[in-house]
Enzyme design. Structure first.
Site, short mmCIF file in Angstrom:
data_model
loop_
_atom_site.label_atom_id
_atom_site.label_comp_id
_atom_site.label_asym_id
_atom_site.label_seq_id
_atom_site.Cartn_x
_atom_site.Cartn_y
_atom_site.Cartn_z
N LYS A 185 0.85 -1.16 -0.08
CA LYS A 185 0.08 0.05 -0.02
C LYS A 185 0.92 1.34 0.03
CE LYS A 185 -1.69 2.84 2.93
NZ LYS A 185 -1.58 4.20 2.16
N GLU A 191 10.22 16.57 14.75
CA GLU A 191 10.43 16.33 13.48
C GLU A 191 9.85 17.29 12.65
OE1 GLU A 191 9.23 12.90 11.37
OE2 GLU A 191 11.15 12.25 10.76
P1 NAD Z 1 2.27 8.75 7.62
O1 NAD Z 1 2.44 8.14 8.61
O2 NAD Z 1 1.13 9.69 7.33
O3 NAD Z 1 2.27 7.78 6.17
C1 NAD Z 1 2.79 6.75 5.94
C2 NAD Z 1 1.98 5.47 5.45
O4 NAD Z 1 0.99 5.06 6.49
C3 NAD Z 1 1.21 6.05 4.32
O5 NAD Z 1 1.06 5.05 3.44
C4 NAD Z 1 -0.33 6.07 5.04
O6 NAD Z 1 -1.30 5.60 4.40
C5 NAD Z 1 0.00 4.88 6.19
N1 NAD Z 1 -0.93 5.21 7.37
C6 NAD Z 1 -1.42 6.18 8.04
N2 NAD Z 1 -1.99 6.04 9.14
C7 NAD Z 1 -2.08 4.61 9.11
C8 NAD Z 1 -2.62 3.66 9.88
N3 NAD Z 1 -3.62 4.01 10.93
N4 NAD Z 1 -2.75 2.50 9.80
C9 NAD Z 1 -1.81 1.83 8.72
N5 NAD Z 1 -1.31 2.70 7.86
C10 NAD Z 1 -1.45 4.05 8.05
O7 NAD Z 1 3.60 9.19 7.08
P2 NAD Z 1 4.38 10.36 5.54
O8 NAD Z 1 3.63 11.64 6.08
O9 NAD Z 1 3.61 9.46 4.61
O10 NAD Z 1 5.63 10.00 5.86
C11 NAD Z 1 6.78 10.83 6.69
C12 NAD Z 1 6.98 10.18 7.84
O11 NAD Z 1 7.61 9.22 7.53
C13 NAD Z 1 7.97 10.91 8.77
O12 NAD Z 1 7.77 11.12 10.17
C14 NAD Z 1 9.34 10.26 8.44
O13 NAD Z 1 10.36 10.38 9.51
C15 NAD Z 1 8.66 8.96 8.29
N6 NAD Z 1 9.88 8.17 7.60
C16 NAD Z 1 10.66 7.28 8.01
C17 NAD Z 1 11.74 6.66 7.28
C18 NAD Z 1 12.52 5.72 8.04
O14 NAD Z 1 13.18 4.87 7.40
N7 NAD Z 1 12.79 5.61 9.46
C19 NAD Z 1 11.75 6.74 6.06
C20 NAD Z 1 10.78 7.84 5.48
C21 NAD Z 1 10.11 8.57 6.32
#
Ligand code: NAD
Length: 483
Positions: free
Chosen positions: A179, A388
């Site tokens: 997804k 962050e």
């Molecule tokens: P997000 O949490 O909004 O979304 C990430 C993914 O999770 C999306 O596909 C989203 O649809 C899904 N998601 C959201 N709520 C969910 C739920 N309740 N259950 C299951 N899936 C759900 O994050 P974002 O804004 O897309 O990405 C940015 C964040 O990701 C930042 O905090 C960043 O630090 C983190 N990040 C971490 C890494 C790492 O490797 N540690 C790498 C890239 C980004």
């Protein structure tokens, strides 16, 4: 199947990829894709339903027994075909990334696509001699694929995060349901076509678009998914772990960061400061491991500030499709609002604005553009030093001695990336050992796709990339009396 869309990045199938083919969603809902440089909707993709997810999981489950029995050499050849097709289609992939999340075209071509391809290359190479069976005395230790994996990815490095999960999962012999982020699904759809064209057996790879709240949450709770790997915010990572608990899934979480960059007193500032600023601002600061806290000797603060300001002033913010642009827009409206709010917070907290600040850069009246912003005189208790921000906002924090520098570096809930700059490598190594993060980079080395990547503390659980990434997708079986 609803019609394919032309997005300026080639023709993209807007549907779901399930059981070896493109399919319509069972509901009528669609997800808009917005170009962050113009704020205009450029495409819609089908929003999957839970019924669609069930079909995808059923396909992955049905394919599992056959795929796990595939010879390792065949899985390696399959990954090599995927790798070759990513490189062959690098240009449409790069254009899709530019349009869906605003990566500058040069950064998309030079980093997003080749680094994504590298994860596939590494997974293929690992299969040359990975020891799936080892002996301890008369006991055989067998590493086996964990099963059906649900892979949830974010918008900031969309393709890269996908290959960092899909490639090791397939290398392990798992079947997957992906997804991608609902905010940047175009490169994911091109990737699904690549998987299809590389001849991956039906059901092994499936893609269901949807929101986190609808499809992501249903994946986490799904009875027939054995493991979830999520990269995203801490909020989503925690919700996934909670939803996954009743079915005792393995959960790998790659979450947020607030990574420190310690400049030791003997650091070569002429090199360390520009590289540090550019590392913090890479991908418009939207990288989980971006070194957004530059921790500098108080005696050299004025020097650091001058070099940092000059570095930021050389950045060209603008149209990401223009090859001369070095910083595009923030990837989406919600993130644009958050970055603006955090810049206002830094000012309200009393940090000194060295450059940048609120509002769009001069000449920009639309698009999610922000000004590259550096705060100095930041203290570790400020929100801009703790939270962050995920935008081009750097905090310069002065220290008086090395113990204090290390204490500041470790003074957040996160533990993802870390950097140390110094001429005396022994001293830099010793400081690196004291930083509580999953990676530490000494003097800005080359990226290493074999180096395990992941977080301590609230930055997550588990490791990605290389052999450690492969092992996340493996179970361990001991067969006693084997020899
Ligand atoms: P997000 O949490 O909004 O979304 C990430 C993914 O999770 C999306 O596909 C989203 O649809 C899904 N998601 C959201 N709520 C969910 C739920 N309740 N259950 C299951 N899936 C759900 O994050 P974002 O804004 O897309 O990405 C940015 C964040 O990701 C930042 O905090 C960043 O630090 C983190 N990040 C971490 C890494 C790492 O490797 N540690 C790498 C890239 C980004």
């Amino acid at each position: 199947m609803t019609g394919a869309v032309e997005t300026g990045a080639g023709v993209i199938q807007p549907g779901l990829y399930i059981d070896g083919g493109w399919q319509d969603a069972s509901g009528a809902a669609t997800l808009p894709v917005v170009d962050p440089a113009t704020e205009e909707e450029i495409a819609t993709v089908a929003a999957g339903t839970v019924a669609d997810l069930d079909r995808a999981v059923a396909a992955a489950r049905a394919a599992f027994a056959g795929f796990t029995a595939t010879p390792v050499a065949a899985r390696r050849a399959m990954l090599e075909r995927i790798h070759a097709l990513i490189l062959e289609r690098a240009e449409p992939l790069a254009r899709a990334l530019t349009r869906e999340m605003g990566a500058t075209i040069s950064h998309a071509r030079g980093a997003h696509v080749p680094l994504a391809a590298a994860h596939v290359r590494v997974a293929a190479d690992l299969l040359t001699d990975y020891p799936f069976l080892t002996m301890r005395g008369t006991t055989a230790i067998v590493r086996e694929p964990i099963g059906v994996c649900g892979l949830i990815t974010p918008w900031n490095w969309p393709l890269y995060q996908i290959t960092a999960k899909v490639a090791p999962a397939l290398a392990a012999g798992c079947t997957v349901v992906l997804k991608p982020s609902e905010l940047s699904p175009l490169s994911a759809l091109l990737f699904a076509q690549i998987v299809h064209d590389s001849g991956v057996p039906r059901g092994v790879f499936n893609l269901v678009n949807g929101t986190g709240a609808a499809i992501g949450a249903a994946m986490a709770a799904h009875r027939d998914i054995d493991m979830i790997s999520i990269t995203g915010s801490n909020r989503a990572g925690v919700l996934v772990a909670q939803a996954a608990a009743p079915t005792v899934k393995r959960v790998t979480q790659e979450l947020g960061g607030k990574s420190p960059n310690i400049l030791l007193p003997d650091a070569d500032l002429a090199r360390a400061v520009p590289l540090g600023v550019m590392a913090a601002f890479r991908n418009v600061g939207q990288s989980c491991s971006a070194p957004t806290r530059m921790i500098v000797p108080r005696a050299r603060l004025t020097e650091v500030e001058a070099i940092a300001r000059a570095t930021a002033s050389a950045i060209t913010v603008g149209d990401p499709a223009d090859e001369a642009t070095t910083m595009g827009p923030i990837a989406n409206a919600a993130q644009h609002r958050r970055v603006a709010a955090m810049i206002a917070t830094g000012i309200a907290e009393g940090a000194t604005l060295l450059c940048g600040g609120p509002g769009r850069p001069p000449g920009h009246h639309r698009g999610y553009f922000v000004r590259p912003t550096i705060f100095t005189g930041v203290t570790s208790d400020m929100r801009i030093a703790q939270e962050e921000i995920f935008g081009p906002v750097l905090a310069i924090i002065p220290y008086d001695d090395i113990d204090e520098a290390v204490a500041i570096a470790n003074d957040t809930v996160f533990g993802l990336g870390g950097h140390v700059q110094g001429a005396d490598l022994d001293q830099a190594r010793a400081v690196a050992r004291r930083i509580r993060t999953g990676q530490v980079h000494l003097n800005h080395p080359e990226w290493d796709p074999h180096a395990p990547f992941g977080g301590y503390r609230h930055s997550g659980n588990g490791r990605e990339y290389g052999a450690f990434g492969l092992e996340e997708y493996l179970e361990t079986k001991a067969i006693l009396g084997f020899a």
